[in-house]
Write a protein that holds these residues in place. Structure first.
Motif, mmCIF file in Angstrom:
data_model
loop_
_atom_site.group_PDB
_atom_site.id
_atom_site.type_symbol
_atom_site.label_atom_id
_atom_site.label_comp_id
_atom_site.label_asym_id
_atom_site.label_seq_id
_atom_site.Cartn_x
_atom_site.Cartn_y
_atom_site.Cartn_z
ATOM 1 N N MET A 165 -3.969 -3.497 -8.587
ATOM 2 C CA MET A 165 -5.418 -3.711 -8.463
ATOM 3 C C MET A 165 -6.218 -2.413 -8.453
ATOM 4 N N HIS A 166 -5.564 -1.286 -8.143
ATOM 5 C CA HIS A 166 -6.275 -0.001 -8.166
ATOM 6 C C HIS A 166 -5.912 0.828 -9.398
ATOM 7 N N GLY A 167 -5.316 0.170 -10.402
ATOM 8 C CA GLY A 167 -5.026 0.860 -11.651
ATOM 9 C C GLY A 167 -3.653 1.515 -11.677
ATOM 10 N N THR B 246 1.032 9.369 1.681
ATOM 11 C CA THR B 246 0.058 8.303 1.873
ATOM 12 C C THR B 246 -1.342 8.940 1.938
ATOM 13 N N PHE B 247 -2.348 8.117 2.198
ATOM 14 C CA PHE B 247 -3.723 8.634 2.168
ATOM 15 C C PHE B 247 -4.220 9.065 3.534
ATOM 16 N N ARG B 248 -3.883 8.279 4.567
ATOM 17 C CA ARG B 248 -4.560 8.482 5.849
ATOM 18 C C ARG B 248 -3.647 8.957 6.970
ATOM 19 N N ASP B 249 -2.397 9.294 6.666
ATOM 20 C CA ASP B 249 -1.536 9.854 7.698
ATOM 21 C C ASP B 249 -1.877 11.335 7.861
ATOM 22 N N GLY C 144 2.986 -1.652 4.356
ATOM 23 C CA GLY C 144 2.610 -0.250 4.176
ATOM 24 C C GLY C 144 1.174 0.012 3.801
ATOM 25 N N THR C 145 0.259 -0.677 4.474
ATOM 26 C CA THR C 145 -1.154 -0.379 4.202
ATOM 27 C C THR C 145 -1.941 -0.398 5.503
ATOM 28 N N SER C 146 -2.871 0.552 5.624
ATOM 29 C CA SER C 146 -3.563 0.750 6.902
ATOM 30 C C SER C 146 -4.600 -0.330 7.187
ATOM 31 N N GLY C 147 -4.918 -1.161 6.189
ATOM 32 C CA GLY C 147 -5.843 -2.270 6.427
ATOM 33 C C GLY C 147 -7.273 -1.820 6.647
ATOM 34 N N LYS D 295 9.707 1.574 9.400
ATOM 35 C CA LYS D 295 9.677 1.978 7.988
ATOM 36 C C LYS D 295 10.113 0.811 7.103
ATOM 37 N N SER D 296 9.357 0.570 6.058
ATOM 38 C CA SER D 296 9.666 -0.593 5.219
ATOM 39 C C SER D 296 11.008 -0.431 4.501
ATOM 40 N N GLY D 297 11.380 0.805 4.162
ATOM 41 C CA GLY D 297 12.664 1.012 3.483
ATOM 42 C C GLY D 297 13.842 0.659 4.375
ATOM 43 N N ALA E 293 6.189 5.804 0.765
ATOM 44 C CA ALA E 293 6.353 7.033 1.558
ATOM 45 C C ALA E 293 7.813 7.498 1.543
ATOM 46 N N GLU E 294 8.748 6.533 1.629
ATOM 47 C CA GLU E 294 10.167 6.917 1.645
ATOM 48 C C GLU E 294 10.686 7.295 0.245
ATOM 49 N N SER E 295 9.818 7.186 -0.756
ATOM 50 C CA SER E 295 10.147 7.719 -2.087
ATOM 51 C C SER E 295 9.611 9.133 -2.221
ATOM 52 N N ILE F 91 4.442 -5.569 7.769
ATOM 53 C CA ILE F 91 5.486 -4.562 7.994
ATOM 54 C C ILE F 91 4.826 -3.209 7.799
ATOM 55 N N ASN F 92 4.793 -2.418 8.856
ATOM 56 C CA ASN F 92 4.068 -1.149 8.767
ATOM 57 C C ASN F 92 4.578 -0.186 9.831
ATOM 58 N N LEU F 93 4.461 1.089 9.532
ATOM 59 C CA LEU F 93 4.916 2.118 10.467
ATOM 60 C C LEU F 93 4.182 2.040 11.797
ATOM 61 N N GLY G 262 0.845 -1.193 0.000
ATOM 62 C CA GLY G 262 0.000 0.000 0.000
ATOM 63 C C GLY G 262 0.879 1.241 0.000
ATOM 64 N N ALA G 263 0.250 2.376 0.189
ATOM 65 C CA ALA G 263 0.933 3.664 0.036
ATOM 66 C C ALA G 263 2.178 3.795 0.914
ATOM 67 N N GLY G 264 2.208 3.110 2.069
ATOM 68 C CA GLY G 264 3.338 3.242 2.990
ATOM 69 C C GLY G 264 4.669 2.838 2.375
HETATM 70 N N1 APR Z 1 6.916 2.156 5.943
HETATM 71 C C1 APR Z 1 5.880 1.351 6.245
HETATM 72 N N2 APR Z 1 4.628 1.798 6.459
HETATM 73 C C2 APR Z 1 4.410 3.118 6.354
HETATM 74 C C3 APR Z 1 5.447 4.022 6.057
HETATM 75 C C4 APR Z 1 6.749 3.506 5.851
HETATM 76 N N3 APR Z 1 7.799 4.283 5.554
HETATM 77 N N4 APR Z 1 4.922 5.283 6.035
HETATM 78 C C5 APR Z 1 3.616 5.150 6.310
HETATM 79 N N5 APR Z 1 3.303 3.834 6.510
HETATM 80 C C6 APR Z 1 2.000 3.241 6.828
HETATM 81 C C7 APR Z 1 1.038 4.131 7.581
HETATM 82 O O1 APR Z 1 1.266 4.011 8.969
HETATM 83 C C8 APR Z 1 -0.315 3.560 7.154
HETATM 84 O O2 APR Z 1 -0.730 2.528 8.039
HETATM 85 O O3 APR Z 1 1.363 2.952 5.592
HETATM 86 C C9 APR Z 1 -0.028 2.979 5.772
HETATM 87 C C10 APR Z 1 -0.641 3.745 4.634
HETATM 88 O O4 APR Z 1 -2.037 3.681 4.761
HETATM 89 P P1 APR Z 1 -3.022 4.483 3.815
HETATM 90 O O5 APR Z 1 -2.591 5.891 3.718
HETATM 91 O O6 APR Z 1 -4.399 4.214 4.275
HETATM 92 O O7 APR Z 1 -2.775 3.820 2.355
HETATM 93 P P2 APR Z 1 -3.335 2.455 1.784
HETATM 94 O O8 APR Z 1 -3.552 1.467 2.866
HETATM 95 O O9 APR Z 1 -2.469 2.079 0.644
HETATM 96 O O10 APR Z 1 -4.744 2.910 1.217
HETATM 97 C C11 APR Z 1 -5.516 1.938 0.548
HETATM 98 O O11 APR Z 1 -7.183 3.515 -0.034
HETATM 99 O O12 APR Z 1 -7.751 5.619 -0.621
HETATM 100 C C12 APR Z 1 -7.559 4.368 -1.089
HETATM 101 O O13 APR Z 1 -7.162 3.730 -3.288
HETATM 102 C C13 APR Z 1 -6.516 4.272 -2.168
HETATM 103 O O14 APR Z 1 -5.015 2.443 -2.604
HETATM 104 C C14 APR Z 1 -5.504 3.316 -1.598
HETATM 105 C C15 APR Z 1 -6.310 2.555 -0.559
#
Ligand code: APR
Length: 251
Positions: free
Chosen positions: A118-120, A33-36, A186-189, A229-231, A27-29, A211-213, A22-24
């Protein structure tokens, strides 16, 4: 960096690995992310920029939002977490598959080929009328609302919005059934169906690693969890997992 490795996983030719990102991981690039706290939706309502209804209401706003995201993604580079996953695919070949919710293209740019976006993809768009697909690179992005060169219909970014069905769900279901190690990075689940994949993998008998922040919403489904951090974590973890061992934990 030295990290405390708490799992006894060793990956070998017997292991079928599926990774969900996921977006996490990006983040180090430098991609938000979406929900931080400083998340991507901060200045926009999700309904305005990530739903078909929002696009119908104000397609120019939606195009401004995705043009900017596309431009940021083009400027970003894969980070050590992306490269660690590329190394895994080099070692494991088709026993290694990535499912990503990310639209930034960084897994492919790091060298992974087995990637299901999966999200394009931010680097593509398609015509709402005739369905023709285009690379963003050949679309005239100088206009506020790009149109289809073939039928003059309105083009839209090739990203899956809320209320739409993600891509590759049939393939993903099979991958989850067959894998014996499922890794989530790296996804908030919180966004389904992706948030439910780890539970499905677990019930199919796979070991699961997160593996998640911070602890994600679905953390209870992980056999092992690494917070950070995953990186920073992933390169050491991948070295550890790929060290050949007689211990066959994931068979
Ligand atoms: N390493 C690991 N995890 C990280 C890092 C990092 N450096 N930085 C942030 N994170 C974590 C955050 O703590 C958070 O739990 O990554 C997660 C990112 O969560 P979201 O912002 O919710 O992103 P994601 O889970 O990918 O969102 C899912 O939601 O809005 C839609 O389509 C969009 O694909 C997206 C989907």
């Amino acid at each position: 960096m030295s990290i405390k490795i708490s799992d006894n996983i060793k990956i070998g030719s017997w292991t079928r690995v599926v990774v969900l990102t996921g977006a996490g991981i990006s983040a180090e690039s430098g991609l938000r992310t979406f929900r931080d706290g400083d998340g991507l939706w901060e200045n926009h309502r999700v309904e305005d920029v990530a739903t078909p209804e929002g696009f119908m209401r104000d397609p120019e706003l939606v195009w401004r939002f995705y043009r900017e995201r596309y431009s940021h993604a083009l400027k970003a580079s894969p980070n050590p977490a992306h490269f660690a996953l590329a190394e895994m695919e080099r070692k494991l070949g088709d026993n290694f598959q990535i499912i990503t919710q990310n639209v930034d293209g960084l897994h492919r740019r790091a060298g992974n080929k087995n990637v299901y976006e999966m999200h394009g993809r931010l680097d593509k768009c398609f015509c709402q009328s005739c369905g023709s697909s285009y690379e963003m690179a050949v679309v005239n992005l100088a206009v506020s609302l790009p149109h289809c060169p073939q039928c003059s219909g309105i083009l839209r970014p090739d990203v899956v919005w809320f209320g739409e069905i993600p891509y590759y769900l049939d393939v993903i279901e099979k991958l989850i059934q067959k894998c014996n190690l499922f890794i989530v990075i790296g996804t908030s689940g919180v966004v389904y169906p992706a948030a439910g994949f780890v539970m499905a993998a677990k019930y199919n008998g796979a070991k699961t690693i997160g593996i998640n922040l911070e602890k994600p919403r679905n953390a209870e489904h992980f056999t092992f969890f690494y917070e950070g951090k995953s990186g920073e974590l992933l390169p050491s973890l991948v070295r550890h997992w790929l060290e050949f061992s007689a211990v066959d934990e994931t068979r």
